[in-house]
Design an enzyme around this catalytic site. Structure first.
Site, short mmCIF file in Angstrom:
data_model
loop_
_atom_site.label_atom_id
_atom_site.label_comp_id
_atom_site.label_asym_id
_atom_site.label_seq_id
_atom_site.Cartn_x
_atom_site.Cartn_y
_atom_site.Cartn_z
N HIS A 19 28.92 -73.95 17.42
CA HIS A 19 29.53 -75.26 17.73
C HIS A 19 28.38 -76.19 18.09
O HIS A 19 27.66 -75.92 19.07
CB HIS A 19 30.48 -75.12 18.92
N HIS A 197 39.31 -69.63 14.79
CA HIS A 197 39.08 -68.70 15.88
C HIS A 197 40.38 -67.92 16.10
O HIS A 197 41.46 -68.53 16.18
CB HIS A 197 38.75 -69.44 17.18
N GLU A 200 39.89 -63.80 19.99
CA GLU A 200 38.82 -63.85 21.00
C GLU A 200 39.45 -63.44 22.34
O GLU A 200 39.10 -62.42 22.91
CB GLU A 200 38.22 -65.26 21.07
N ASP A 278 27.61 -68.97 18.68
CA ASP A 278 28.76 -69.66 19.28
C ASP A 278 28.31 -70.95 20.00
O ASP A 278 28.35 -72.03 19.41
CB ASP A 278 29.53 -68.73 20.22
N ASP A 279 27.93 -70.84 21.26
CA ASP A 279 27.50 -72.01 22.07
C ASP A 279 26.21 -71.64 22.78
O ASP A 279 26.21 -71.35 23.99
CB ASP A 279 28.60 -72.35 23.08
N1 ADE Z 1 34.82 -74.07 21.40
C1 ADE Z 1 33.51 -73.87 21.56
N2 ADE Z 1 33.27 -72.55 21.71
C2 ADE Z 1 34.46 -71.92 21.64
C3 ADE Z 1 34.87 -70.56 21.71
N3 ADE Z 1 34.02 -69.55 21.91
N4 ADE Z 1 36.19 -70.29 21.60
C4 ADE Z 1 37.06 -71.27 21.41
N5 ADE Z 1 36.72 -72.55 21.33
C5 ADE Z 1 35.43 -72.88 21.44
ZN ZN Z 2 33.40 -70.42 18.68
#
Ligand code: ADE
Ligand code: ZN
Length: 323
Positions: A19, A197, A200, A278-279
């Site tokens: 992201h 997604h 998770e 991911d982030d």
């Molecule tokens: N937005 C940014 N990272 C995310 C994640 N791991 N799961 C869901 N939405 C997200």
């Molecule tokens: Zn994500």
């Protein structure tokens, strides 16, 4: 035998689950806050980083959306994407399919064009200057309603050539994929690639819905698919890729310990798994860090890590003709 760290560096990689707003490092957040006269409710980079302690997805999302407030101009979005792309190059990333969350910006009064034009200018330059082929995937925020997603798709279609697909992210539990069936149908009719997604924090049913109702071509995360053997068989049969993010799973308490991460069991079940960040600014590591951490925790050998890196290219939309 675990693979030495520099051997991970040598693997050419494709990143499919990043992201761009999640690559906003505290240093850049403070620089942009200063540039734009935005007040951050933290006194320093260190204090902001200390706030990155999460027990579940929503804890992270609250801080992630707050962080977006410093992004205001086309140049800001360019600089954000460029910083990620330069960092990705250092990890030997050659191909990146990059998520962005336009509703996180349009809801604050930032025009859609400002967001996509800044990101797109950076990814265009990355091909020549960094040797990274990058593209954009626009995610719908699933905690908002489908009408908001429909309006966002309308805005995006004026920029059709600047992005390749749509995804679904944000708070998962209580927001099943089926909520977005109409907007995904329309995106498919526009020739856009589809991901979501699922699994998770949400149950295996959400992964089924993403595949059978939305018609997605990849699942982002998908950890909880392992609770349903019929679903595992379906993912294996159709070689539907999973974009796994080990350090994210650890920091959001999706797994208690990386040694319990399902990646190895997924490989043994014949699933097409990829490793991603991911982030990365929030979860303590970029794609190379994710390869090293999961490799160490699961004692993956050089050939297994190389196979996972190759899977990134196999699972990319560059390698898969639109169905
Ligand atoms: N937005 C940014 N990272 C995310 C994640 N791991 N799961 C869901 N939405 C997200
Ligand atoms: Zn994500």
């Amino acid at each position: 035998m675990a693979m030495p760290g520099d051997a991970v560096d040598a693997l050419a990689k494709a990143e499919l689950h990043i992201h761009i707003e999640g690559s906003l490092e505290p240093e850049l957040a403070f620089a942009l806050a200063r540039r734009n006269g935005v007040d951050l409710p933290y006194g320093s980079v260190e204090e902001l980083r200390r706030a990155y302690s999460f027990t579940r997805l929503q804890d992270f999302l609250d801080i992630y959306y707050q962080g977006m407030s410093v992004l205001r101009t086309e140049q800001d979005f360019h600089d954000l994407a460029w910083a990620y792309l330069e960092r990705a190059r250092a990890d030997n990333v050659r191909h990146a399919e990059i998520f962005f969350d336009p509703q996180g910006h349009t809801a604050r009064g930032i025009p859609f064009a400002t967001v996509i034009d800044g990101l797109h200018r950076a990814i265009r330059a990355a091909a020549g200057k960094l040797g990274i082929e990058a593209s954009l995937i626009m995610c719908f925020l699933r905690h908002l309603d489908e009408a908001d997603a429909e309006r966002t798709l309308d805005l995006a279609l004026a920029h059709r050539e600047k992005f390749i697909g749509v995804g679904l992210d944000s708070s998962e539990v209580g927001h099943p994929p089926a909520k977005f069936r109409n907007v995904f149908r329309r995106a498919r009719e526009e020739g856009l690639r589809l991901v979501a997604h699922a699994g998770e924090e949400g149950p295996p049913e959400y992964v089924w819905e993403a595949i059978d109702i939305l018609g997605v071509e990849r699942i982002d995360h998908g950890n909880r698919a392992m609770e349903d053997r019929a679903l595992v068989a379906r993912l294996a049969r159709d070689q539907i890729p999973l974009t796994l993010c080990p350090l994210s799973n650890l920091r959001l308490c999706v797994v208690r310990d990386l040694a319990e991460h399902p990646l190895r069991r997924m490989m043994e079940d014949g699933l097409l798994v990829t490793v991603n960040s991911d982030d990365p600014a929030y979860f303590g590591g970029y794609i190379g860090d994710n390869f090293r951490a999961i490799g160490k925790a699961l004692d993956l050998g050089a050939s297994e890590l190389a196979a996972i890196a190759r899977n990134g290219f196999r699972a990319s939309f560059a390698a898969r003709p639109a169905g």
